[in-house]
Write an enzyme that holds these catalytic residues in place. Structure first.
Site, PDB file in Angstrom:
ATOM      1  N   GLU A 217       0.827  -1.199   0.000  1.00  0.00           N
ATOM      2  CA  GLU A 217       0.000   0.000   0.000  1.00  0.00           C
ATOM      3  C   GLU A 217       0.868   1.259   0.000  1.00  0.00           C
ATOM      4  O   GLU A 217       0.578   2.223  -0.713  1.00  0.00           O
ATOM      5  CB  GLU A 217      -0.951  -0.015   1.200  1.00  0.00           C
ATOM      6  CG  GLU A 217      -2.089  -1.007   1.075  1.00  0.00           C
ATOM      7  CD  GLU A 217      -1.715  -2.484   1.217  1.00  0.00           C
ATOM      8  OE1 GLU A 217      -2.550  -3.339   0.911  1.00  0.00           O
ATOM      9  OE2 GLU A 217      -0.576  -2.796   1.636  1.00  0.00           O
TER      10      GLU A 217
ATOM     11  N   ASP B 174       2.065  13.348 -14.711  1.00  0.00           N
ATOM     12  CA  ASP B 174       0.929  13.622 -15.581  1.00  0.00           C
ATOM     13  C   ASP B 174       0.569  15.107 -15.608  1.00  0.00           C
ATOM     14  O   ASP B 174       0.246  15.655 -16.660  1.00  0.00           O
ATOM     15  CB  ASP B 174      -0.290  12.812 -15.137  1.00  0.00           C
ATOM     16  CG  ASP B 174      -1.505  13.100 -16.007  1.00  0.00           C
ATOM     17  OD1 ASP B 174      -1.407  12.901 -17.234  1.00  0.00           O
ATOM     18  OD2 ASP B 174      -2.533  13.532 -15.458  1.00  0.00           O
TER      19      ASP B 174
END
Length: 175
Positions: free
Chosen positions: A130, A144
């Site tokens: 995680e 991005d």
């Protein structure tokens, strides 16, 4: 890895003397049964870097990126990713995480950002995946959001920094 008589891979003990837990005796992938393990507090910390040009870092620091607040968006993406790790990594258990923290520090020496995730759970299995997933997705989100101005961005050094709790005890990278 060795092969059994049917040509399938089977687990061999690692240097620590334990076999791979996600491979059964026939060499087939399996989800580990953690039902008999006690629920204990477990924490994992992971880190990675997003290296970019000085001009791109300046855009992030001044809030001038065209897509919006890069660091806030990356933090949220990292938290969401930690919560959905079992949907992304095939043999991970779904966990009721109790805490996820994403710290992103701009670093002019890189130049770029250092991304650190800390994940906590009380349960029968650890949260290393995680924490690593949170860092990975936060780094990808930074990429991005600024890729239009800097195609040379690199994501580097994603690794587990520390793991606390569980049967294997405390691990700290480089210790």
């Amino acid at each position: 890895m060795a092969r059994n008589s049917k040509g399938k891979t089977k687990a061999e003990p690692s240097g620590s003397g334990t076999a791979l837990t996600h491979i059964d005796a026939k060499g087939e992938a399996r989800m580990v049964d953690v039902s008999a393990k006690p629920a204990t507090e477990r924490t994992a910390v992971a880190e990675g870097r997003v290296v970019m040009s000085k001009a791109t870092l300046a855009l992030i620091e001044t809030g001038q990126a065209k897509k919006g607040d890069v660091l806030a968006t990356a933090r949220i993406a990292g938290i969401m990713a930690a919560k959905r790790t079992s949907e992304l990594i095939p043999l991970c258990h779904p966990l009721a995480l109790t805490k996820v923290t994403i710290d992103i520090t701009p670093d002019r020496k890189l130049p770029g950002c250092i991304v650190r995730a800390s994940v906590k759970v009380t349960g029968p299995t650890g949260v290393e995946m995680e924490a690593l997933t949170a860092v990975s997705v936060a780094c990808l989100t930074i990429y991005d959001m600024v890729k239009a101005v800097d195609r040379g961005i690199r994501i580097e050094g994603i690794h587990l920094v520390e793991k606390i709790g569980g049967k294997s005890g405390h691990y700290r990278a480089g210790a």
